[in-house]
Write an enzyme that holds these catalytic residues in place. Structure first.
Site, PDB file in Angstrom:
ATOM      1  N   LYS A  57     -20.554  19.730  -0.183  1.00  0.00           N
ATOM      2  CA  LYS A  57     -19.391  20.025  -1.033  1.00  0.00           C
ATOM      3  C   LYS A  57     -18.070  19.619  -0.396  1.00  0.00           C
ATOM      4  CE  LYS A  57     -22.385  23.601  -2.245  1.00  0.00           C
ATOM      5  NZ  LYS A  57     -23.102  23.729  -0.978  1.00  0.00           N
ATOM      6  N   VAL A  70     -39.519  14.904  16.505  1.00  0.00           N
ATOM      7  CA  VAL A  70     -40.915  15.310  16.697  1.00  0.00           C
ATOM      8  C   VAL A  70     -40.955  16.509  17.640  1.00  0.00           C
ATOM      9  CG1 VAL A  70     -43.209  14.588  17.452  1.00  0.00           C
ATOM     10  CG2 VAL A  70     -41.671  12.903  16.432  1.00  0.00           C
ATOM     11  N   GLU A  98     -39.246  22.456   6.384  1.00  0.00           N
ATOM     12  CA  GLU A  98     -38.218  21.495   5.983  1.00  0.00           C
ATOM     13  C   GLU A  98     -37.374  22.148   4.894  1.00  0.00           C
ATOM     14  OE1 GLU A  98     -37.742  18.216   7.364  1.00  0.00           O
ATOM     15  OE2 GLU A  98     -38.828  19.535   8.707  1.00  0.00           O
ATOM     16  N   LYS A 152     -43.858  12.157  11.531  1.00  0.00           N
ATOM     17  CA  LYS A 152     -43.828  12.359  12.985  1.00  0.00           C
ATOM     18  C   LYS A 152     -44.834  11.469  13.702  1.00  0.00           C
ATOM     19  CE  LYS A 152     -42.069  17.062  12.747  1.00  0.00           C
ATOM     20  NZ  LYS A 152     -42.440  18.447  12.477  1.00  0.00           N
ATOM     21  N   GLY A 204     -37.994  25.629  14.221  1.00  0.00           N
ATOM     22  CA  GLY A 204     -37.112  26.801  14.275  1.00  0.00           C
ATOM     23  C   GLY A 204     -35.698  26.377  14.626  1.00  0.00           C
TER      24      GLY A 204
HETATM   25  N1  LIG Z   1     -36.110  23.431  10.889  1.00  0.00           N
HETATM   26  C1  LIG Z   1     -36.630  22.841  11.924  1.00  0.00           C
HETATM   27  O1  LIG Z   1     -37.335  23.453  12.704  1.00  0.00           O
HETATM   28  C2  LIG Z   1     -36.378  21.415  12.162  1.00  0.00           C
HETATM   29  C3  LIG Z   1     -35.582  20.676  11.331  1.00  0.00           C
HETATM   30  N2  LIG Z   1     -35.358  19.366  11.565  1.00  0.00           N
HETATM   31  C4  LIG Z   1     -34.516  18.593  10.672  1.00  0.00           C
HETATM   32  O2  LIG Z   1     -33.203  19.112  10.676  1.00  0.00           O
HETATM   33  C5  LIG Z   1     -32.525  18.680   9.511  1.00  0.00           C
HETATM   34  C6  LIG Z   1     -31.700  19.816   8.945  1.00  0.00           C
HETATM   35  O3  LIG Z   1     -32.551  20.848   8.540  1.00  0.00           O
HETATM   36  P1  LIG Z   1     -31.958  22.225   8.023  1.00  0.00           P
HETATM   37  O4  LIG Z   1     -30.768  22.588   8.792  1.00  0.00           O
HETATM   38  O5  LIG Z   1     -33.084  23.153   7.970  1.00  0.00           O
HETATM   39  O6  LIG Z   1     -31.511  21.843   6.545  1.00  0.00           O
HETATM   40  P2  LIG Z   1     -30.533  22.667   5.580  1.00  0.00           P
HETATM   41  O7  LIG Z   1     -30.965  22.355   4.216  1.00  0.00           O
HETATM   42  O8  LIG Z   1     -30.431  24.081   6.010  1.00  0.00           O
HETATM   43  O9  LIG Z   1     -29.126  22.007   5.856  1.00  0.00           O
HETATM   44  C7  LIG Z   1     -28.817  20.700   5.501  1.00  0.00           C
HETATM   45  C8  LIG Z   1     -27.326  20.531   5.540  1.00  0.00           C
HETATM   46  O10 LIG Z   1     -27.023  19.206   5.244  1.00  0.00           O
HETATM   47  C9  LIG Z   1     -26.035  19.169   4.237  1.00  0.00           C
HETATM   48  N3  LIG Z   1     -26.186  17.908   3.528  1.00  0.00           N
HETATM   49  C10 LIG Z   1     -27.269  17.410   2.928  1.00  0.00           C
HETATM   50  N4  LIG Z   1     -27.012  16.209   2.407  1.00  0.00           N
HETATM   51  C11 LIG Z   1     -25.727  15.926   2.685  1.00  0.00           C
HETATM   52  C12 LIG Z   1     -24.864  14.844   2.412  1.00  0.00           C
HETATM   53  N5  LIG Z   1     -25.276  13.775   1.767  1.00  0.00           N
HETATM   54  N6  LIG Z   1     -23.583  14.904   2.843  1.00  0.00           N
HETATM   55  C13 LIG Z   1     -23.148  15.984   3.516  1.00  0.00           C
HETATM   56  N7  LIG Z   1     -23.920  17.040   3.804  1.00  0.00           N
HETATM   57  C14 LIG Z   1     -25.197  17.014   3.398  1.00  0.00           C
HETATM   58  C15 LIG Z   1     -26.285  20.383   3.418  1.00  0.00           C
HETATM   59  O11 LIG Z   1     -25.146  20.739   2.665  1.00  0.00           O
HETATM   60  P3  LIG Z   1     -25.172  21.970   1.601  1.00  0.00           P
HETATM   61  O12 LIG Z   1     -25.141  23.193   2.461  1.00  0.00           O
HETATM   62  O13 LIG Z   1     -23.927  21.763   0.844  1.00  0.00           O
HETATM   63  O14 LIG Z   1     -26.432  21.809   0.837  1.00  0.00           O
HETATM   64  C16 LIG Z   1     -26.583  21.369   4.524  1.00  0.00           C
HETATM   65  O15 LIG Z   1     -25.375  21.812   5.084  1.00  0.00           O
HETATM   66  C17 LIG Z   1     -33.590  18.130   8.581  1.00  0.00           C
HETATM   67  O16 LIG Z   1     -33.555  16.734   8.615  1.00  0.00           O
HETATM   68  C18 LIG Z   1     -34.892  18.604   9.234  1.00  0.00           C
HETATM   69  O17 LIG Z   1     -35.969  17.748   9.007  1.00  0.00           O
HETATM   70  C19 LIG Z   1     -35.906  18.728  12.642  1.00  0.00           C
HETATM   71  C20 LIG Z   1     -36.686  19.416  13.526  1.00  0.00           C
HETATM   72  C21 LIG Z   1     -36.993  20.819  13.351  1.00  0.00           C
HETATM   73  N1  LIG Z   2     -40.582  21.524   9.276  1.00  0.00           N
HETATM   74  C1  LIG Z   2     -40.893  21.041  10.556  1.00  0.00           C
HETATM   75  C2  LIG Z   2     -39.777  21.311  11.491  1.00  0.00           C
HETATM   76  C3  LIG Z   2     -39.728  20.363  12.598  1.00  0.00           C
HETATM   77  O1  LIG Z   2     -39.641  19.163  12.459  1.00  0.00           O
HETATM   78  C4  LIG Z   2     -42.119  21.719  11.092  1.00  0.00           C
HETATM   79  O2  LIG Z   2     -42.575  22.655  10.455  1.00  0.00           O
HETATM   80  O3  LIG Z   2     -42.666  21.287  12.095  1.00  0.00           O
HETATM   81 NA    NA Z   3     -38.868  16.807  20.520  1.00  0.00          NA
END
Ligand SMILES: NC(=O)C1=CN([C@@H]2O[C@H](COP(=O)(O)OP(=O)(O)OC[C@H]3O[C@@H](n4cnc5c(N)ncnc54)[C@H](OP(=O)(O)O)[C@@H]3O)[C@@H](O)[C@H]2O)C=CC1
Ligand SMILES: N[C@@H](CC=O)C(=O)O
Ligand code: NA
Length: 818
Positions: free
Chosen positions: A508, A610, A668, A683, A798
């Site tokens: 946003k 990964v 995710e 991955k 996490g």
């Molecule tokens: N959870 C885990 O354990 C792991 C996660 N990851 C990776 O981390 C990344 C983030 O995950 P997570 O934090 O859970 O995701 P969330 O959905 O919680 O957060 C994503 C954020 O990105 C913003 N966003 C998405 N698209 C855009 C865009 N085009 N422009 C600007 N902002 C954008 C969203 O905005 P808004 O709030 O407005 O929607 C939000 O703030 C992912 O790629 C995931 O695969 C990797 C390893 C482990």
């Molecule tokens: N969603 C993913 C988070 C790390 O990449 C997982 O469950 O392993």
């Molecule tokens: Na790693």
């Protein structure tokens, strides 16, 4: 004996003159013999020049301007001399202005302002300030005497920049000082010819006066009182971390001031240097400041360089041609032609191939230089021996200066690597054999970035900044910001590192602020000050800001954002991301990003792609770099599925465990990516590529664990609905495994160039049997780890572990940048 000199700002107002008086009184109270030189009140010299020019142009408004100058002096008299003593000073000041008015009237009548007349007009500035301050001192009971430097400093008749006759001058000064023990208040900047015609001393004029007087009297020291804290490591307006140099050698001061540091003008201090007199640069407005000591050799250097200076705007002229090789006299003719046309050359560079010579000059002279050289080399150009003469503008020079360069190796390496890592192109370079200065010519738009980057690497005990631009402030992004917040003090105190969040965005709103967005109130600021998100605008603004040590952190799972990585890497901005999209698209895209980062000398880091924070990618890259060969990878790469299979069973419903995994931040943003195997697929694809197997996404064979109804659910809500009604499907699967004393594991493998993902059951003898929570496990069989594989195991999903993995990547960029 000590000579003090107060510059224009120091004598520019009633308040500052009060400080000057108290500094003098303090010196006198110590019984020290001193002499003092004054500049004109701040701005007065320029005003007098302007007034002179107005008069010469017949513009009678000069009269008003002159009144203003007079009023400034009267105000000082009124403010600092007791009423009963004022009238004689008023009369003396008025007398000088009467004289000045007469001259200006003459100028306006004959409409002519010669250099000689201008010198005379300018002389009133110092004569007035010194007269008034002498009277103030006298009114305070100090035995002070006005000393008109025209009586003691002799020059030739080179108006505007008189050439001092030291033999006569030294004699006159000694004679004058022998006559009286009173405090001599000397007019700076002015002198006279043998015939008594007034002259001025040119640039750095009053410093020169102090230096001439100090040298003649063989003073112990000369104090130059200015309005800043001495000489600084860089221009503080351009480098926020710049700090005062405590001690500097004459030669270094010369080099530094040649390039911009305007605090003193060392050539004018040559007479004092020649007599080995210590010079102190002090601050009238910060009397507690200890000063910069300028001496024959500087003492106790903490850093290998002393300072950085720059010339903001230069033009680079290049002359090249095969006919120049081995031909004697070309450079002689070139520089003679320039000098005959009064074009001063700032920097020269010629490679040993002799194929070209380039030199930098003031851009004002660029066209003239071309004309002069085209004329000089007309024959050679006609014969094709010289290809032509070209000029490049909008360039700056940055120079690092310091005598430490002579003793230390690796300085130029450090300089060029700091520039390279920040994507700053070096257009030309020059180093004198004195090894006191290395100069580089760069684009003007990179000047501030270059100065800050160079300052950061050479003055490392000063806190360095890494500028972070974080897109995505969801679970991972916001956890990262929180971790930065908690580590701010540690990083600053222990690592001398400031992680400056210079940009933030969600879908946003976005906010960019080069001065930093505090982790304490980022939500409010993004909310209040943020503008509507536009990724192209975010990236463009980031590139425009051109901050040194910039890092783009993509914490989204967005697909479109990836297209900007190239642009960013190309602009020498490192990229850190947990987002797997870029590395799991086409192989050509993956490899292109690696290459761009390599070519640009910046980093593209994605350890968390990964196993979240587990050191999996780094381990592979280390083994690959050292020549190991990967024979087989077996791994559990989904934290979410690991958690599900470790917790499902008994009375638990499958859907509730999935919801728990989501609530714990393992899934995710769209949990279908985890359960469909897509996330694991990405991955193992990334791992394959990292170990040198160039697979495409469709080559990864994924066997499904989801029944069709769940797999095809159109939305996340619908997906959870389908999971609810499919509980028996998962419960039966789990029960069958349990009945055999086995556990369900979703295992990814790479062997013989093939990547597969299968749901398997493993018994207690299998290394993947004992996992808990969101554990990932990776087993690498390599040529070096053949009999017993290398195993990495631990929580693989996490918010905290992922954010800390991103944090670690950011830290490794900070060490890379040095
Ligand atoms: N959870 C885990 O354990 C792991 C996660 N990851 C990776 O981390 C990344 C983030 O995950 P997570 O934090 O859970 O995701 P969330 O959905 O919680 O957060 C994503 C954020 O990105 C913003 N966003 C998405 N698209 C855009 C865009 N085009 N422009 C600007 N902002 C954008 C969203 O905005 P808004 O709030 O407005 O929607 C939000 O703030 C992912 O790629 C995931 O695969 C990797 C390893 C482990
Ligand atoms: N969603 C993913 C988070 C790390 O990449 C997982 O469950 O392993
Ligand atoms: Na790693």
């Amino acid at each position: 004996m000590k000579v003090l000199k107060f510059g224009g700002t120091s004598v520019g107002s009633v308040d500052s003159i009060k400080t000057v008086i108290s500094i003098l009184e303090e010196n006198l109270s110590k019984g020290e013999r001193i002499a003092v030189v004054f500049s004109a009140m701040g701005g007065v010299t320029n005003r007098l020049i302007e007034i002179g020019k107005m008069a010469a142009a017949g513009n009678t408004e000069y009269v008003e301007f002159l009144k203003g100058v007079e009023e400034r002096h009267f105000a000082v008299v009124r403010g600092l001399i007791p009423v009963k003593n004022q009238s004689s000073t008023f009369a003396a000041v008025r007398g000088l202005f009467n004289e000045l008015e007469d001259i200006l009237r003459g100028v306006s009548w004959i409409r002519e302002l010669s250099e000689r007349t201008l010198d005379f007009i300018m002389s009133f500035g110092e004569r007035l300030s010194t007269l008034v301050i002498t009277e103030i001192l006298k009114s305070k009971g100090v035995a002070a005497e006005f000393c008109d430097a025209r009586q003691v400093i002799r020059t030739n008749a080179a108006y505007g920049m008189g050439d001092v006759n030291f033999e006569i001058t030294n004699h006159l000064i000694l004679e004058h000082f022998a006559k009286s023990t009173a405090l001599q208040c000397i007019t700076g900047f002015i002198a006279s010819t043998a015939e008594g015609v007034t002259t001025t001393l040119g640039r750095g004029g009053s410093d020169y006066t102090a230096s001439i007087v100090g040298a003649a009297l063989e003073a112990d020291s000369i104090e130059i009182w200015t309005d800043v804290d001495g000489m600084m490591t860089a221009d503080p307006r351009k480098v926020a971390n710049a700090f005062t140099i405590p001690s500097i050698s004459y030669a270094e001061a010369m080099e530094l001031s040649h390039f911009g540091a305007k605090v003193i003008y060392p050539p004018s201090l040559q007479p004092a240097f020649a007599k080995n007199i210590t010079l102190k640069v002090l601050n009238t407005f910060n009397t507690g400041f200890e000063g910069t000591y300028v001496q024959k050799s500087a003492n106790g250097k903490e850093y290998v360089i002393t300072g950085i200076s720059s010339i903001d705007e230069i033009a680079l002229v290049n002359i090249q041609g095969s006919g120049m090789i081995g031909v004697a006299g070309i450079s002689g003719r070139l520089f003679t032609a320039l000098s005959n046309n009064a074009i001063s050359v700032i920097l020269i560079s010629q490679a040993s191939s002799e194929h070209s010579i380039c030199f930098s000059i003031d851009p004002k002279n660029a066209q003239k230089a071309i004309d002069v050289l085209e004329k000089e080399f007309a024959t050679e150009i006609g014969l094709g021996h010289i290809d032509g003469i070209s000029v490049e503008k909008n360039l700056s020079i940055v120079a690092i200066v310091g005598e430490g360069m002579k003793k230390n190796t690796g300085i130029s390496g450090k300089l060029f690597s700091a520039l390279g890592k920040n994507g700053i192109n070096v257009v030309a370079t020059a180093q004198g054999s004195s090894e006191l200065n290395i100069s580089v010519v760069i684009s003007k738009s990179d000047l501030s970035k270059a100065l800050n980057a160079i300052h950061g690497v050479f003055f490392q005990s000063e806190t360095r900044s890494l500028n972070l631009f974080i897109v995505g402030v969801g679970l991972i992004g916001s956890t990262l910001i929180e971790q930065i917040r908690n580590q701010t003090k540690f990083l600053r105190d222990e690592k001398l590192l400031n992680l400056n969040i210079a940009g933030l965005s969600n879908t946003k709103k976005m906010l960019l602020d080069p001065d930093g967005i505090k982790p304490e109130n980022w939500r409010d600021r993004v909310m209040d000050e943020g503008v509507k998100t536009s990724l192209p605008a975010f990236v463009q603004r980031m590139i425009e800001l051109n901050l040194p040590n910039s890092v783009f952190v993509d914490c989204t799972s967005d697909k479109d954002i990836v297209q900007y990585y190239h642009m960013l890497l190309d602009a020498s901005i490192s990229v850190v991301t947990p987002n797997k999209v870029a590395n799991s698209g086409s192989y050509s895209e993956y490899i292109a990003l690696q290459r761009t980062a390599l070519q640009r000398g910046v980093k593209f880091l994605y350890e968390t792609n990964v196993g979240a924070g587990l050191p999996i990618i780094n381990t592979i890259q280390g083994l690959m770099a050292s020549g190991d060969k990967f024979l087989k990878i077996e791994a559990i790469l989904s934290g979410t599925l690991s958690y599900i299979f470790n917790n499902f069973g008994g009375d638990n419903r499958f859907v509730d465990i999935v919801k728990e995994a989501k609530a714990k931040g393992f899934t995710e943003p769209d949990p279908r990516d985890d359960l469909s195997g897509a996330d694991v697929g990405r991955k193992i694809l990334i791992l394959s590529r990292e170990v040198g197997v160039p697979l495409e996404p469709e080559e990864v064979k994924i066997s499904q664990i989801l029944p069709g109804n769940c797999l095809n659910a159109p939305t996340v809500d619908a997906f959870f609905g389908e999971l609810e009604i499919s509980n028996a499907y998962f419960a039966d699967m789990q029960a069958a495994a349990e009945a055999r004393g086995e556990k369900l594991r979703y295992i990814a493998a790479l062997e013989n160039g093939k990547a597969t993902i299968e749901l398997k059951t493993v018994d207690a003898s299998h290394p993947f049997y004992t996992l808990s929570g969101s554990d990932n496990i990776v087993s690498f069989t390599t040529e070096r780890y053949k009999d017993r594989p290398l195993v990495i195991k631990g929580p693989g999903a996490g918010a905290e572990v992922t954010a800390s993995g991103v944090f670690a990547d950011i830290m490794s960029i900070s060490s890379y940048l040095g």
